[in-house]
Design a protein around this motif. Structure first.
Motif, PDB file in Angstrom:
ATOM      1  N   MET A 108      19.656 -56.696 -26.185  1.00 30.11           N
ATOM      2  CA  MET A 108      19.766 -55.656 -25.182  1.00 30.11           C
ATOM      3  C   MET A 108      20.198 -54.346 -25.844  1.00 30.11           C
ATOM      4  N   LEU A 109      19.638 -53.248 -25.419  1.00 30.24           N
ATOM      5  CA  LEU A 109      19.994 -51.948 -25.953  1.00 30.24           C
ATOM      6  C   LEU A 109      20.773 -51.151 -24.915  1.00 30.24           C
ATOM      7  N   THR A 110      21.750 -50.373 -25.396  1.00 32.79           N
ATOM      8  CA  THR A 110      22.419 -49.440 -24.514  1.00 32.79           C
ATOM      9  C   THR A 110      21.492 -48.255 -24.270  1.00 32.79           C
ATOM     10  N   ARG A 111      21.858 -47.428 -23.304  1.00 29.36           N
ATOM     11  CA  ARG A 111      20.997 -46.293 -22.965  1.00 29.36           C
ATOM     12  C   ARG A 111      20.878 -45.307 -24.129  1.00 29.36           C
ATOM     13  N   LYS A 112      21.976 -45.048 -24.842  1.00 28.12           N
ATOM     14  CA  LYS A 112      21.924 -44.137 -25.978  1.00 28.12           C
ATOM     15  C   LYS A 112      21.046 -44.696 -27.093  1.00 28.12           C
ATOM     16  N   GLN A 113      21.113 -46.000 -27.314  1.00 31.28           N
ATOM     17  CA  GLN A 113      20.242 -46.612 -28.319  1.00 31.28           C
ATOM     18  C   GLN A 113      18.777 -46.463 -27.929  1.00 31.28           C
ATOM     19  N   MET A 114      18.475 -46.635 -26.624  1.00 34.72           N
ATOM     20  CA  MET A 114      17.107 -46.448 -26.143  1.00 34.72           C
ATOM     21  C   MET A 114      16.658 -44.997 -26.323  1.00 34.72           C
ATOM     22  N   GLU A 115      17.549 -44.048 -26.021  1.00 35.90           N
ATOM     23  CA  GLU A 115      17.205 -42.637 -26.161  1.00 35.90           C
ATOM     24  C   GLU A 115      16.904 -42.292 -27.612  1.00 35.90           C
ATOM     25  N   LEU A 116      17.729 -42.795 -28.535  1.00 39.12           N
ATOM     26  CA  LEU A 116      17.509 -42.492 -29.949  1.00 39.12           C
ATOM     27  C   LEU A 116      16.200 -43.098 -30.431  1.00 39.12           C
ATOM     28  N   LEU A 117      15.929 -44.348 -30.053  1.00 36.46           N
ATOM     29  CA  LEU A 117      14.685 -44.989 -30.473  1.00 36.46           C
ATOM     30  C   LEU A 117      13.476 -44.237 -29.926  1.00 36.46           C
ATOM     31  N   ASP A 118      13.580 -43.777 -28.692  1.00 32.97           N
ATOM     32  CA  ASP A 118      12.487 -43.017 -28.087  1.00 32.97           C
ATOM     33  C   ASP A 118      12.296 -41.678 -28.797  1.00 32.97           C
ATOM     34  N   PHE A 119      13.403 -41.017 -29.178  1.00 28.32           N
ATOM     35  CA  PHE A 119      13.313 -39.734 -29.884  1.00 28.32           C
ATOM     36  C   PHE A 119      12.675 -39.921 -31.256  1.00 28.32           C
ATOM     37  N   ILE A 120      13.075 -40.973 -31.975  1.00 30.56           N
ATOM     38  CA  ILE A 120      12.482 -41.240 -33.294  1.00 30.56           C
ATOM     39  C   ILE A 120      10.995 -41.515 -33.160  1.00 30.56           C
ATOM     40  N   ARG A 121      10.628 -42.325 -32.161  1.00 32.60           N
ATOM     41  CA  ARG A 121       9.212 -42.642 -31.946  1.00 32.60           C
ATOM     42  C   ARG A 121       8.405 -41.378 -31.639  1.00 32.60           C
TER      43      ARG A 121
END
Length: 230
Positions: free
Chosen positions: A1-14
């Motif tokens: 499971m990812l936290t919201r900040k982890q999801m945001e960072l992964l989305d920004f990198i992508r």
């Protein structure tokens, strides 16, 4: 499971790799997520790597490879979407009150949040819900969660309600917040700071107040609205 900040960072990198062909710098990531220092980015990057979503390549600057994406991100992510506006209605009959259009946002429902004993943090989109724009307070991102449990019933929050959350990392005493406990459990409780301890208070005498060291509690957002279906 990812936290919201982890999801945001992964989305920004992508996104940056898709447009520029190279990953962003740590300074760019810090600015994009509105963090005060790069140490927070280091922790998020490490967490994403430990969970198998990215891979850091040794001896190469800014070398990050995306290994996989969460199902929610592959299906379009969790960014709020404007509800499509219909054609304006015809003018009202003479003497009738004018109909004013209602601005609404479609928010992602990011799973269930415990209003009772904390449950594992959930960071995937289960469905979307339309929310009146007037319910959204201030700037910043908003999301929704389905309530599980009855520990906040005296605050008017029942099992099965949808709560609207404004994403933020700070809270005032008395705020009802989404709190992440030990990076693994999420709960909806009233926030109170007591020295270097955080009290997470229920609104139901059947539940005890949890008192935790401040480093064990991370505020993920503040309650700004509630939707109930009868």
């Amino acid at each position: 499971m990812l936290t919201r900040k982890q999801m945001e960072l992964l989305d920004f990198i992508r996104t940056r790799m898709g447009t520029d062909g190279v990953p962003p710098s740590f300074d760019e990531m810090k600015d994009a997520l509105d963090l005060k220092s790069k140490s927070g980015i280091h922790r998020l990057i490490t967490a994403l790597e430990e969970r198998g979503f990215i891979r850091r390549l040794a001896h190469r600057a800014r070398a990050i490879e995306i290994v996989k994406l969460p199902e929610a991100m592959e299906s379009g992510g969790f960014r709020p979407r404007l509800v499509a506006e219909a054609a304006p209605p015809p003018p009202p009959p003479r003497g009738a009150l004018a109909i004013e259009p209602v601005h609404a946002l479609e928010l992602p429902v990011m799973g269930r949040i415990a209003a009772g004993v904390p449950i594992e943090a959930i960071a995937h989109v289960s469905h979307h819900v339309a929310v009146p724009g007037s319910m959204l307070s201030g700037k910043g991102q908003h999301y929704a969660l389905e309530v599980k449990g009855d520990s906040m019933i005296e605050a008017g929050i029942n099992d099965g309600d949808i709560v609207v959350i404004r994403e933020q990392t700070t809270a005032e005493n008395g705020d009802i917040v989404v709190a992440l406990v030990e990076d693994s459990e999420a709960t909806l409780k009233r926030f109170r700071r007591k020295g270097n301890m955080i009290a997470l208070e229920a609104a139901n005498p059947a539940y005890e107040t949890r008192l935790l060291p401040d480093h064990a509690v991370k505020v993920q957002g503040r309650l700004v609205g509630l939707i109930r279906t009868y």
